[in-house]
Design an enzyme around this catalytic site. Structure first.
Site, PDB file in Angstrom:
ATOM      1  N   LYS A  67       0.830  -1.214   0.000  1.00  0.00           N
ATOM      2  CA  LYS A  67       0.000   0.000   0.000  1.00  0.00           C
ATOM      3  C   LYS A  67       0.865   1.265   0.000  1.00  0.00           C
ATOM      4  O   LYS A  67       0.622   2.178  -0.776  1.00  0.00           O
ATOM      5  CB  LYS A  67      -0.910   0.029   1.233  1.00  0.00           C
ATOM      6  CG  LYS A  67      -2.074  -0.943   1.174  1.00  0.00           C
ATOM      7  CD  LYS A  67      -3.155  -0.590   2.183  1.00  0.00           C
ATOM      8  CE  LYS A  67      -2.645  -0.455   3.606  1.00  0.00           C
ATOM      9  NZ  LYS A  67      -2.051  -1.687   4.143  1.00  0.00           N
ATOM     10  N   THR A  69       4.008   1.621  -0.846  1.00  0.00           N
ATOM     11  CA  THR A  69       4.752   1.704  -2.102  1.00  0.00           C
ATOM     12  C   THR A  69       3.847   2.254  -3.209  1.00  0.00           C
ATOM     13  O   THR A  69       4.257   3.106  -4.003  1.00  0.00           O
ATOM     14  CB  THR A  69       5.290   0.302  -2.458  1.00  0.00           C
ATOM     15  OG1 THR A  69       5.969  -0.214  -1.321  1.00  0.00           O
ATOM     16  CG2 THR A  69       6.239   0.357  -3.627  1.00  0.00           C
ATOM     17  N   ARG A  91       1.813   7.628   7.570  1.00  0.00           N
ATOM     18  CA  ARG A  91       2.086   7.467   8.995  1.00  0.00           C
ATOM     19  C   ARG A  91       3.580   7.386   9.256  1.00  0.00           C
ATOM     20  O   ARG A  91       4.325   6.828   8.466  1.00  0.00           O
ATOM     21  CB  ARG A  91       1.469   6.160   9.509  1.00  0.00           C
ATOM     22  CG  ARG A  91       0.027   6.275   9.868  1.00  0.00           C
ATOM     23  CD  ARG A  91      -0.447   5.053  10.608  1.00  0.00           C
ATOM     24  NE  ARG A  91      -0.472   3.871   9.767  1.00  0.00           N
ATOM     25  CZ  ARG A  91      -0.727   2.661  10.233  1.00  0.00           C
ATOM     26  NH1 ARG A  91      -0.955   2.464  11.513  1.00  0.00           N
ATOM     27  NH2 ARG A  91      -0.758   1.631   9.420  1.00  0.00           N
ATOM     28  N   LYS A 102      13.349  -7.452   9.376  1.00  0.00           N
ATOM     29  CA  LYS A 102      13.944  -6.568   8.382  1.00  0.00           C
ATOM     30  C   LYS A 102      12.855  -5.834   7.634  1.00  0.00           C
ATOM     31  O   LYS A 102      12.001  -6.440   7.011  1.00  0.00           O
ATOM     32  CB  LYS A 102      14.806  -7.365   7.412  1.00  0.00           C
ATOM     33  CG  LYS A 102      16.171  -7.656   7.991  1.00  0.00           C
ATOM     34  CD  LYS A 102      17.063  -8.340   6.977  1.00  0.00           C
ATOM     35  CE  LYS A 102      18.394  -8.687   7.637  1.00  0.00           C
ATOM     36  NZ  LYS A 102      19.278  -9.423   6.764  1.00  0.00           N
ATOM     37  N   ALA A 302      -3.334   0.307  13.876  1.00  0.00           N
ATOM     38  CA  ALA A 302      -4.561   0.091  13.106  1.00  0.00           C
ATOM     39  C   ALA A 302      -5.488  -0.919  13.780  1.00  0.00           C
ATOM     40  O   ALA A 302      -6.531  -1.242  13.249  1.00  0.00           O
ATOM     41  CB  ALA A 302      -4.224  -0.362  11.688  1.00  0.00           C
ATOM     42  N   PHE A 333      -4.035  -1.847   6.862  1.00  0.00           N
ATOM     43  CA  PHE A 333      -4.620  -3.181   6.633  1.00  0.00           C
ATOM     44  C   PHE A 333      -5.632  -3.168   5.473  1.00  0.00           C
ATOM     45  O   PHE A 333      -5.573  -2.327   4.595  1.00  0.00           O
ATOM     46  CB  PHE A 333      -5.265  -3.735   7.910  1.00  0.00           C
ATOM     47  CG  PHE A 333      -4.317  -3.870   9.062  1.00  0.00           C
ATOM     48  CD1 PHE A 333      -2.983  -4.211   8.876  1.00  0.00           C
ATOM     49  CD2 PHE A 333      -4.756  -3.672  10.364  1.00  0.00           C
ATOM     50  CE1 PHE A 333      -2.115  -4.355   9.958  1.00  0.00           C
ATOM     51  CE2 PHE A 333      -3.896  -3.811  11.445  1.00  0.00           C
ATOM     52  CZ  PHE A 333      -2.576  -4.142  11.237  1.00  0.00           C
ATOM     53  N   PHE A 421       4.459  -8.196  -9.600  1.00  0.00           N
ATOM     54  CA  PHE A 421       5.756  -8.794  -9.297  1.00  0.00           C
ATOM     55  C   PHE A 421       6.292  -9.445 -10.564  1.00  0.00           C
ATOM     56  O   PHE A 421       5.524  -9.811 -11.456  1.00  0.00           O
ATOM     57  CB  PHE A 421       5.605  -9.856  -8.201  1.00  0.00           C
ATOM     58  CG  PHE A 421       5.388  -9.281  -6.837  1.00  0.00           C
ATOM     59  CD1 PHE A 421       4.217  -8.611  -6.515  1.00  0.00           C
ATOM     60  CD2 PHE A 421       6.367  -9.403  -5.849  1.00  0.00           C
ATOM     61  CE1 PHE A 421       4.011  -8.077  -5.255  1.00  0.00           C
ATOM     62  CE2 PHE A 421       6.168  -8.871  -4.590  1.00  0.00           C
ATOM     63  CZ  PHE A 421       4.990  -8.208  -4.294  1.00  0.00           C
ATOM     64  N   TRP A 450       7.265  -0.248  -8.029  1.00  0.00           N
ATOM     65  CA  TRP A 450       8.405  -0.723  -7.242  1.00  0.00           C
ATOM     66  C   TRP A 450       9.637  -0.799  -8.131  1.00  0.00           C
ATOM     67  O   TRP A 450      10.704  -0.308  -7.776  1.00  0.00           O
ATOM     68  CB  TRP A 450       8.094  -2.111  -6.639  1.00  0.00           C
ATOM     69  CG  TRP A 450       9.101  -2.550  -5.609  1.00  0.00           C
ATOM     70  CD1 TRP A 450       9.033  -2.359  -4.256  1.00  0.00           C
ATOM     71  CD2 TRP A 450      10.322  -3.260  -5.841  1.00  0.00           C
ATOM     72  NE1 TRP A 450      10.133  -2.889  -3.635  1.00  0.00           N
ATOM     73  CE2 TRP A 450      10.941  -3.445  -4.578  1.00  0.00           C
ATOM     74  CE3 TRP A 450      10.964  -3.737  -6.994  1.00  0.00           C
ATOM     75  CZ2 TRP A 450      12.172  -4.114  -4.437  1.00  0.00           C
ATOM     76  CZ3 TRP A 450      12.193  -4.394  -6.854  1.00  0.00           C
ATOM     77  CH2 TRP A 450      12.774  -4.578  -5.583  1.00  0.00           C
TER      78      TRP A 450
END
Lengths: 597, 597
Positions: A67, A69, A91, A102, A302, A333, A421, A450
């Site tokens: 989201k 990104t 946020r 990570k 959230a 979410f 992807f 991305w």
């Protein structure tokens, strides 16, 4: 509206001017971040707002579906490739994920906020200021319990209202307490003994676990991380300094034995909290890799909170982009949680109504909903997720379709963003695009921000611009004046697909008590797992007809919502056996940060 | 070297240039404070240092005798009236006093740091970063105890050293632990079962109060405020990033049952701490009311730590003022505590040797030592302190004289500053001036900087300049290679006037253990009341021949000192029944802070 990345001062007066901020409205904090003054709202009060776009997701895998990104990639596409003003609002993340697993929350690839270590760590200190403010309330609560327990009535009153240089008077915050107690006196010497006791004593009666030892009073309590605090939710829902103080003062820190709320105002801390948070109330300016402006402000959970960045940052951005510009913000979410709370709580509080919903999905998440194996963090993806499997995608579509309908129920156009992807196939992407539009989406775009930055999100940007041109038909899902039970039923049926809501008797009586104490008009902030439309994170897809069980309920009177809790919610996450900290360091010679992703 | 107070940007590039800081060496944080880069030390490494002046006090009343005010007034006198470069370096204060009792630590009157609310609250977030770093250590300690208790040997080792994409290796911080254990292997698969256990298990064996409940492990521990943390002392004693990491990694977080220290490095957190503190290591630039530059950096307690601002700030200032300039810094409390620790710990660590001691006294404090009534905070002063009483002053002189001799024992000239009040009489001031010089002071000046700013401290400035022209004859009070007992005896006899030092048997065996574990060469950081030269705060004046009882001792292996504790020391102060917060607020309309003094 693209920020020039200046050699020495990435965020500076030049940048600020480019995006419509005057030099006296910005305070640099180092060279890559700045505070933006709320005085912008006064200067631009007669300007029209820009379009307001909400980024939400389908029910996510534990890896997240991108989201943030998408939010950042879309801002870059609008700014650079469509030539319109656009601001992202985001946020500020909690430090837990940065050091535990990570990954921070700065987006990723060519759609991220830079420098990500500033974003993920201290930023301009807002969270630390909130921590200090929370600690001040806790310290004063503990001190007061101790003083009430160890001092007689007269001594306690005399210490609270001392005679200084011959005069004795109440402070402003003490006068507010007197008014709440309906004691219409302002001279401390005029109070009756009973009034003095009512004024001074409220904490000794708290029903918390206590046992006497030679060291004094023992009191059972618990830790919470800052983002789980009510103060954090208040910062995110605040409209101005006056409103901020009013909300902080209304926070309930305890109930006395008569069941009456004891507030932060009763502890005398409201003004001190405001002093601690005087800078935190101003939003923070950063930028994306490609130079789009980003306002980062507040980061409430959230689950036990509403999970959105601040109202104030959105208001500043909506003015700065102007009538033809776009402000993009995110709901935590899936749409069942993040979007529902963003619209019913945040937008209702702010009065700012969105024009369009962007619903982020991945082929991976749809396959999981279609029956694919679990997707645990840290483990390699199973083969189902790495090669074409149209059946799994098709079987997962009901989850996407449910989330599309959730947006439509608010009268909003829903643009589906398929965050793609390398392993997705043409056929998989085409299937999702077609089915989304056939099932109520305004549009559906495959997006590769991305890998490609703003250039990868141009089609998404075009769909969003078209959707925002539609006449706004927004409506809330429920009215505030309905009983709590009806509001909870509406959310559970309309957003989750539940048939019945089941309360424990304790929950039912707490809801009744909140209504009796005058909190009945507050909106609902559901605390439910993000991993399922139901209350059970192992149930995927889009089930219907299930019972939703509410195990507990709490009241955030300052933030302004009631929190029905489905299942167990942790407000103090731990670290794994080998947290990411083992890899994190600053190179002693170069000063570069290592191991932070 | 006077800062121009610019209309919009009080701390900005123009100011920085005036005091010799280049634009790429400064990062503004808002408009009134800035971070100053340590790269200045590289650029000016071949420059000669300025003179180094240490401001200390006699045994104070509970109201304080004005050391910080004198520090700032003297800087203004040197800058403006004597036309020489001067920098003040100062501790950042804890938030406790600001919200608990009226008064921060920014000096006062016409000799203070502005804006005092920035100085007294968040500044640039260094303390908050330290809090976050301390919390990270605590979180990782708790998490590790839990994981060691709930996982078998093989599982624990495999999780600590996981196989990722087919390979398995130790991180740098894990290799350091192996070297400490004298396991000369780098391939995780080569470790024997016993070596794996030694590598992975150390926390389950900690001897802290535990009891099993259904919720898991309960462990008794305690709170500390940030300024009482070892990390704070480390920040203040650090010389560069490498040294900072080495000290943080050496912090002992527990002892295992074999008595072996478990360090922060063993927890794997050193690098993550460095990342959290990467900005905090740089000093903060502010200014006084009259425009003198002030570096504010670190704020360790003066009891369980050494109580001085940072070595790094002093080093930056010593280079910036140049050979003919002056850097003024402060030691907490009286010379017996603050000066002794500043010289024996801070200066020994930094290698920077002072040229002169300024010893601050007030007529009020001398009267108290001479037999005057107690001076409790918040209560009106008794008549003895408001009218001339030469007998009380004369009877109090031995305390002043003892502190003069303390400075002289380090081979330093001592300039007495009589910080004057409206109620002091000419005769009282003259008596103190004459007796000071007759009893070993290099000079003695009456100073009115509180009322008059730098102009009130010109005579003091002239005396300090003369004292600094003397050839430096500095010597340490003790050598590090002496046994702990001898070092403690030397401080107690020479600085306090004690005859004997008495240890409990537990203290004696802990000191022995520290020596055996290789910490014998550390300096001593005495934790003693500031209210008396003895261990009993009710005993005033300059007694001799008393016994000093050491009740406890602890080791700060990272900060680099051993802490013998005389009496009880609280590291978590509370709030009074009616703390100052009742008066503190931000005006909703004007944004002005109210009630903060």
């Amino acid at each position: 509206m693209v920020c020039t990345i200046h050699k020495k001062l990435e965020i500076d007066y030049l940048l600020a001017e480019e995006i419509g901020i005057k030099s006296d409205e910005i305070s640099p904090y180092g060279t890559t971040k700045a505070k933006v003054s709320l005085s912008i709202l006064d200067r631009l009060q007669n300007e029209k707002n820009g379009k307001y776009v909400v980024i939400v997701g389908i029910t996510p895998t534990p890896l997240g579906e991108g989201k943030s990104t998408t939010l950042l990639g879309l801002a870059q596409a609008l700014n650079i490739h469509k030539g319109v003003n656009a601001f992202a609002t985001l946020r500020q993340p909690s430090q837990g994920p940065t050091f535990g697993i990570k990954g921070g929350a700065a987006g990723g690839g060519y759609a991220q906020v830079i420098p990500m270590e500033e974003f993920n760590l201290h930023l301009t200190g807002d969270f630390h200021a909130l921590t200090a403010a929370n600690n001040l309330v806790a310290a004063q609560l503990d001190a007061r319990i101790f003083h009430e327990a160890t001092q007689g009535d007269e001594v306690l009153f005399n210490r609270l209202v001392p005679t200084i240089k011959g005069t004795r008077k109440f402070t402003e915050i003490q006068l507010r307490r007197l008014r709440r107690l309906a004691i219409n006196k302002t001279d401390p010497n005029q109070l009756t003994r009973d009034e003095k006791v009512r004024f001074a004593r409220y904490l000794r009666k708290i029903t918390v676990g206590q046992s006497a030892t030679e060291k004094g009073l023992i009191r059972e309590t618990s830790f919470k991380i800052t983002v789980a605090s009510e103060l954090m939710a208040i910062l995110a829902l605040t409209k101005d300094i006056k409103d901020f103080k009013q909300r902080m003062g209304s926070m309930i820190v305890a109930f006395d034995k008569k069941g009456e709320p004891v507030t932060a105002d009763d502890l005398g801390v409201t003004g001190a909290l405001m002093v601690l948070l005087k800078d935190a109330i101003h939003p923070n300016l950063m930028q994306t890799l490609e130079g789009s402006p980003v306002l980062v402000h507040a980061g409430p959970f959230a689950n036990i909170a509403h999970g959105c960045s601040s109202i104030l940052a959105d208001k500043v951005a909506l003015k700065l982009v102007g009538e033809k510009g776009y402000v993009l913000t995110e709901g935590g979410f899936g749409s069942d949680i993040g979007m529902e709370k963003l619209l019913n709580i945040k937008c209702r509080t702010s009065g700012d109504i969105p024009d369009c919903v962007v619903l982020v999905t991945t082929i991976r998440a749809l396959k999981m909903h279609g029956g694919g194996p679990p997707v645990p963090p840290g483990a390699p993806l199973k083969p189902e997720y790495l090669k074409e499997n149209l059946d799994l995608v098709r079987n997962g579509l009901p989850n996407l379709i449910k989330h599309i309908s959730n947006g439509n129920k608010f009268g909003l156009p829903v643009v589906v963003c398929i965050n793609s992807f390398e392993t997705d196939t043409e056929a998989e992407l085409k299937l999702v695009q077609e089915e989304a539009v056939r099932n109520g989406a305004f549009g559906a775009a495959v997006s590769s921000h991305w890998a490609d930055g703003g250039a990868g999100a141009v089609k998404l940007a075009e769909a969003v611009m078209s959707a925002c041109d539609r006449p706004n038909q927004f409506k809330f899902l429920y009215d505030l004046d309905k009983p709590f039970d009806e509001k909870i039923q509406t959310i559970s049926r309309e957003m989750y697909g539940a048939k019945n809501v089941v309360y424990t008797s304790e929950v039912a009586s707490k809801l009744k008590m909140y209504e009796e104490k005058g909190y009945g008009n507050l909106p609902i902030c559901m605390a439910k797992t993000a991993g399922s439309l139901t209350g059970d994170p192992t149930i995927k897809g889009a089930p219907t007809g299930f019972d939703l069980k509410i195990n507990d309920v709490s009241l955030s009177a300052g933030a302004g919502f009631v929190i029905p809790i489905v299942g167990e919610i942790s407000t103090m996450p731990g670290l794994s056996t080998r947290p990411a900290i083992y890899d994190i360091d600053v190179n002693s010679d170069t000063g570069e940060i290592e191991g932070l992703f």
